[in-house]
Motif scaffolding. Structure first.
Motif, mmCIF file in Angstrom:
data_model
loop_
_atom_site.group_PDB
_atom_site.id
_atom_site.type_symbol
_atom_site.label_atom_id
_atom_site.label_comp_id
_atom_site.label_asym_id
_atom_site.label_seq_id
_atom_site.Cartn_x
_atom_site.Cartn_y
_atom_site.Cartn_z
ATOM 1 N N THR A 100 -53.630 22.327 45.221
ATOM 2 C CA THR A 100 -53.121 21.261 44.353
ATOM 3 C C THR A 100 -52.635 21.802 43.010
ATOM 4 N N SER B 201 -49.445 24.384 45.338
ATOM 5 C CA SER B 201 -48.666 23.292 45.924
ATOM 6 C C SER B 201 -47.283 23.785 46.361
ATOM 7 N N VAL C 239 -55.601 23.866 54.701
ATOM 8 C CA VAL C 239 -55.890 23.796 53.268
ATOM 9 C C VAL C 239 -57.312 23.299 53.066
ATOM 10 N N SER D 131 -59.325 21.707 49.967
ATOM 11 C CA SER D 131 -59.001 21.152 48.655
ATOM 12 C C SER D 131 -60.075 20.155 48.219
ATOM 13 N N LEU E 89 -53.697 16.004 48.989
ATOM 14 C CA LEU E 89 -52.408 16.522 48.546
ATOM 15 C C LEU E 89 -51.384 15.390 48.545
ATOM 16 N N VAL F 27 -55.593 19.342 56.167
ATOM 17 C CA VAL F 27 -56.301 19.412 54.888
ATOM 18 C C VAL F 27 -57.759 19.004 55.069
#
Length: 270
Positions: free
Chosen positions: A13, A18, A35, A37, A41, A50
């Motif tokens: 992020t 990104s 990802v 995170s 996103l 994600v």
């Protein structure tokens, strides 16, 4: 037949992360972009998966097989609130993630540090970045790529006064920085992301490689790398078909010495 690749991005992020995720998804070389995170996103893609996790709670089962792990974690002391919290984001988390990656047999770890990273530097920021580099090198990855950008320019979610002023100043100064001074030019987040993708696909296979900001700024993708080739969901590679013997050897002996984490800033009397 072209090798189908998988990537894992941590710090997706941020301004570099990104941009990197979008490049990976657009690349015809990658069929899976995973990802980890702390928040969702603002970008979706058929290749993209994600996992929402707190970085201090990432466990072994959260790691996916990847040809490369891109670590784009980074903050500022002002945003973190204290030097100890800054060290968590810029030192502890990347080091823990690297250990998990090594245990999963990930062959290539690509990390962003900073120009001037040195574990003996007077500046706290540079010292923490240097300490991270030192500990990552000691892990003996088959391939470790250290990216050292200068001032990063890009559109951030949060406003950073110092960087905003610096960006305006560097816009004027950059053309004047030539020769040996060129390494001090500011660099865009998108260019760093492009360079990291280039390093992953075309970098020399060596145990440790350090890329200066000047080198990053000069990198371009070769014509044969098809940026913009979107892969449909039904063509995504099934990683379950990967046989154990096809994977890089797994190193289960990587253990983080937590005492080292508490010694990052002995000069501050912690």
């Amino acid at each position: 037949m072209t090798e189908m690749r998988s990537a894992l991005v941590v710090g997706a992020t941020g301004v570099v992360g990104s941009a990197l995720v979008k490049l990976l998804c657009d690349s015809g070389k990658y069929v899976a972009v995973n990802v980890i995170s702390r928040r969702k996103l603002n970008f979706t893609h058929p290749k993209l998966n994600v996992k929402i996790r707190e970085f201090d709670q990432i466990a072994d089962q959260d790691m996916e097989f990847a040809h490369e792990i891109f670590c784009c974690l980074g903050t500022t002391i002002k945003k973190a609130g204290s030097q100890s919290e800054f060290e968590k984001v810029d030192f502890e988390y990347p080091l823990s993630i690297a250990a998990l990656a090594k245990n999963h047999g990930v062959a290539h770890f690509i990390v962003i540090t900073a120009m001037g990273a040195n574990d003996k530097a007077m500046a706290h920021y540079s010292r923490v970045k240097g300490k991270l580099e030192k500990e990552l090198i000691a892990m003996n990855f088959p391939q470790l790529s250290i990216v050292r950008p200068s001032l990063i320019i890009g559109d951030r979610d949060e406003f950073r006064l110092g960087e905003s002023i610096g960006a305006k100043v560097m816009k004027v100064i950059n053309p004047l920085l030539v020769g040996s001074m060129a390494k001090y030019r500011s660099i865009s987040a998108k260019q760093i992301a492009l360079a990291m993708l280039n390093i992953a696909l075309n970098g020399e296979k060596q145990s440790v490689a350090i890329y200066t900001s000047e080198q990053l700024a000069s990198m371009k993708m070769p014509a044969e790398v098809e940026i913009g080739d979107t892969t449909s969901a039904d063509r995504l590679f099934n990683w379950d078909k990967y046989k154990d013997e096809d994977l890089p050897p797994v190193d289960k002996e990587v253990i983080i010495d937590r005492s080292k984490i508490k010694e990052v800033d002995q000069k501050n009397g912690k």
